[in-house]
Design a protein around this motif. Sequence first.
Motif, mmCIF file in Angstrom:
data_model
loop_
_atom_site.group_PDB
_atom_site.id
_atom_site.type_symbol
_atom_site.label_atom_id
_atom_site.label_comp_id
_atom_site.label_asym_id
_atom_site.label_seq_id
_atom_site.Cartn_x
_atom_site.Cartn_y
_atom_site.Cartn_z
ATOM 1 N N PRO A 133 55.743 17.699 43.696
ATOM 2 C CA PRO A 133 56.810 18.850 43.259
ATOM 3 C C PRO A 133 57.649 18.232 42.194
ATOM 4 C CG PRO A 133 57.085 18.497 45.645
ATOM 5 C CD PRO A 133 56.232 17.353 45.378
ATOM 6 N N VAL A 134 58.067 17.051 41.958
ATOM 7 C CA VAL A 134 58.681 16.739 40.970
ATOM 8 C C VAL A 134 57.861 16.621 39.611
ATOM 9 C CG1 VAL A 134 59.991 14.760 40.364
ATOM 10 C CG2 VAL A 134 59.968 15.073 42.578
ATOM 11 N N PHE A 182 57.277 22.089 34.172
ATOM 12 C CA PHE A 182 58.522 23.471 34.241
ATOM 13 C C PHE A 182 58.993 23.194 32.990
ATOM 14 C CE2 PHE A 182 60.922 26.825 35.141
ATOM 15 C CZ PHE A 182 60.323 27.752 35.214
ATOM 16 N N ASP A 203 63.309 7.031 29.113
ATOM 17 C CA ASP A 203 62.110 6.475 29.839
ATOM 18 C C ASP A 203 61.262 7.579 30.795
ATOM 19 O OD1 ASP A 203 60.193 4.847 30.301
ATOM 20 O OD2 ASP A 203 61.503 3.486 31.567
ATOM 21 N N ARG A 204 60.877 8.662 30.172
ATOM 22 C CA ARG A 204 60.337 9.823 30.990
ATOM 23 C C ARG A 204 58.677 9.456 31.232
ATOM 24 N NH1 ARG A 204 62.327 14.867 32.146
ATOM 25 N NH2 ARG A 204 64.384 14.441 32.342
ATOM 26 N N TYR A 205 58.128 10.244 32.200
ATOM 27 C CA TYR A 205 56.724 10.074 32.377
ATOM 28 C C TYR A 205 56.039 10.796 31.232
ATOM 29 C CZ TYR A 205 57.007 9.116 37.328
ATOM 30 O OH TYR A 205 56.978 8.355 38.352
ATOM 31 N N THR A 206 54.869 10.233 30.696
ATOM 32 C CA THR A 206 54.033 10.897 29.699
ATOM 33 C C THR A 206 53.689 12.070 30.660
ATOM 34 O OG1 THR A 206 52.163 9.701 30.400
ATOM 35 C CG2 THR A 206 53.492 8.618 28.800
ATOM 36 N N PHE A 214 55.829 18.587 39.235
ATOM 37 C CA PHE A 214 55.524 20.135 38.571
ATOM 38 C C PHE A 214 56.965 20.713 38.145
ATOM 39 C CE2 PHE A 214 56.164 24.842 40.115
ATOM 40 C CZ PHE A 214 54.940 25.122 39.568
ATOM 41 N N GLN A 215 58.072 20.516 38.892
ATOM 42 C CA GLN A 215 59.357 20.723 38.033
ATOM 43 C C GLN A 215 59.439 20.101 36.586
ATOM 44 O OE1 GLN A 215 62.657 19.972 40.442
ATOM 45 N NE2 GLN A 215 64.278 20.700 39.331
ATOM 46 N N GLN A 216 58.845 18.840 36.373
ATOM 47 C CA GLN A 216 59.264 18.383 35.088
ATOM 48 C C GLN A 216 58.077 19.049 33.951
ATOM 49 O OE1 GLN A 216 59.355 14.324 34.258
ATOM 50 N NE2 GLN A 216 60.995 14.195 35.815
ATOM 51 N N GLU A 223 50.880 11.233 32.961
ATOM 52 C CA GLU A 223 51.226 10.467 34.188
ATOM 53 C C GLU A 223 51.780 11.875 34.960
ATOM 54 O OE1 GLU A 223 53.041 6.182 33.363
ATOM 55 O OE2 GLU A 223 53.905 7.813 32.402
ATOM 56 N N MET A 259 68.539 4.428 31.092
ATOM 57 C CA MET A 259 67.206 4.464 30.942
ATOM 58 C C MET A 259 66.559 5.887 30.996
ATOM 59 S SD MET A 259 65.346 2.595 34.144
ATOM 60 C CE MET A 259 63.731 3.569 34.570
ATOM 61 N N LYS A 260 67.345 6.611 31.857
ATOM 62 C CA LYS A 260 66.277 7.965 32.275
ATOM 63 C C LYS A 260 66.208 9.042 31.290
ATOM 64 C CE LYS A 260 70.456 9.476 34.690
ATOM 65 N NZ LYS A 260 71.449 8.770 34.711
#
Lengths: 196, 346
Positions: free
Chosen positions: A21-22, A28, A5-8, A24-26, A11, A1-2
């Motif tokens: 921070p997660v 980036f 199924d990511r954040y928009t 932020f990393q995404q 979000e 799923m990962k």
Amino acid sequence: MKDTDRYTEQELVILLRNNSPVAFQQLFDLYSQKLYHFSFSYLKSDSESEEIVQEVFLKIWEKRGSLKTDKSFKSYLFTIAFNAIRKNFNKKMKEDKYKHELFEWISEEKPELESRIEFEALLQKLDFLIGRLPEKRKEIFLKRKKEGKSIGEIADEMGISPKTVKNQITEAMNYLKKSFDDNDVSSLLFYFLFVS
Amino acid sequence: MKEKVDPALIRNYTKGQYSFRDLKRIVQWFQDFRYHSDIKSVIDSHWEEFGLNENHAEKDLSAVFNKLKEKILAEKNTIGFRQRFISVYARIAAVLLLPLLIYSAFSLLNQTFNLSDTSSWVEIVSPAGMRTHFDLPDGTKVSLNGDARLKYKANFQKDRQLVLEGEAYFNVHHDASSPFVVQTEVMDVKVLGTKFSVVSMAEENSVEVVLEEGKVQLLGKDNSFVETLNPNEGFFYNKENRSGKITTVDASYLTSWKDGLLVFRNEPLGEVMNRVGRWYNVKFDIVDAEVQSFRYRATFGGEPLEEVLRLISLTAPVEYEIKERKINKDGKFENKIIEVRLKKQL
């Protein structure tokens, strides 16, 4: 799923506003490559483009509290990136201004030198030639051309006569012009093989 | 006279096709404020349609990200002082809070959590601004972040069930015969020998689980979901829309709080002084009792004592004086004493 199924983006922005921070990393991961190559297309420099990426994302982190969720993150990022690129571009061009002027002076009668390849090569060659000036002459030359100081100022600063300053600058200019004039293939080749 | 910003010329420049004359025009557009909005909109549309293709070799930006991470962490470590004027309530709270450094008590609670038996529970509370480290009876190491509480059954070794509110980091002792389960408001985290961190704040909208090592299973309340986490994955659950997602994370970064920074979150200055005193092995002599109850918020990450004192006195209505160290009758130096007074009102 990962994978699917990511954040928009929206979000992620909400999460970032809540200091995640997660998120932020995404963000980036989503934008850093694009931003790097985009910056590179304007600045033509690897390290400066990296700096833009760092500067822009640091700003995003610092301003995370005021991020708008109803506005596109992509345009927000652009606004920051544009200002950073513009600032960097202007700074670089200001530093290179004296070289541009010299180049104009040198290429006055050689409009064929206007293509980019020639131009870039010659700018680099110019750097190289300036580097080869005797230490004191180079110092005087750069004070005059790069820092834009007057002959009098330089004379005062270095404790020499204005006449000496003038002579040194004339020597430097003549040397540069002469080196550019015998702008044959072998000297360029020499330059590329041993210097760059 | 103002000319028009030529998008084609700029596009060619970005592709490396330009003459010296072109460059000079672009320089002018960039530098002259009259062109600012024109060039911005030209470059904006370039950005909108800019896509990566095979000509753009993937650039390794991990060093850039690491630098950002350092800066972000450094920012957290530097002074985040915020002065708070105390109210009567805060004074009362301060008095109550002091004896609660680590509160460990038996209590009956199955009102909030749907647990079948009524056997006694042990509760460990980590007050705001403190990290509390302890071992559970089975050898599992736990770090509780500020304002977190963890409850477990008195017969924990037989039944490894925990209830968590707040943020905690677990290094679980492996025992295949007894599952280790952390219950939160919205899900159970079932562990199979592992290092992980859970954040479940009552007042916040999300629940996070971050896995450093091993494997955990996440079981949503009422069977709403079942997920398995692998190392360096995080599960982020949004209570509002009742959905969660797994994403790749840097687990060691997200769990770094457990490694100890001096953190204060709205704590009375008296307590701040106590902890600073223990940390730096100095004694505080608080001359004006009012100072005790001012509440402070700050994080220190290894600043020297003098710097910490300076920062406190900058942001709190106090002044300090470092006393000469006395030599006692055994010929030993006594602890450094720092006198703290209320700053004179101007």
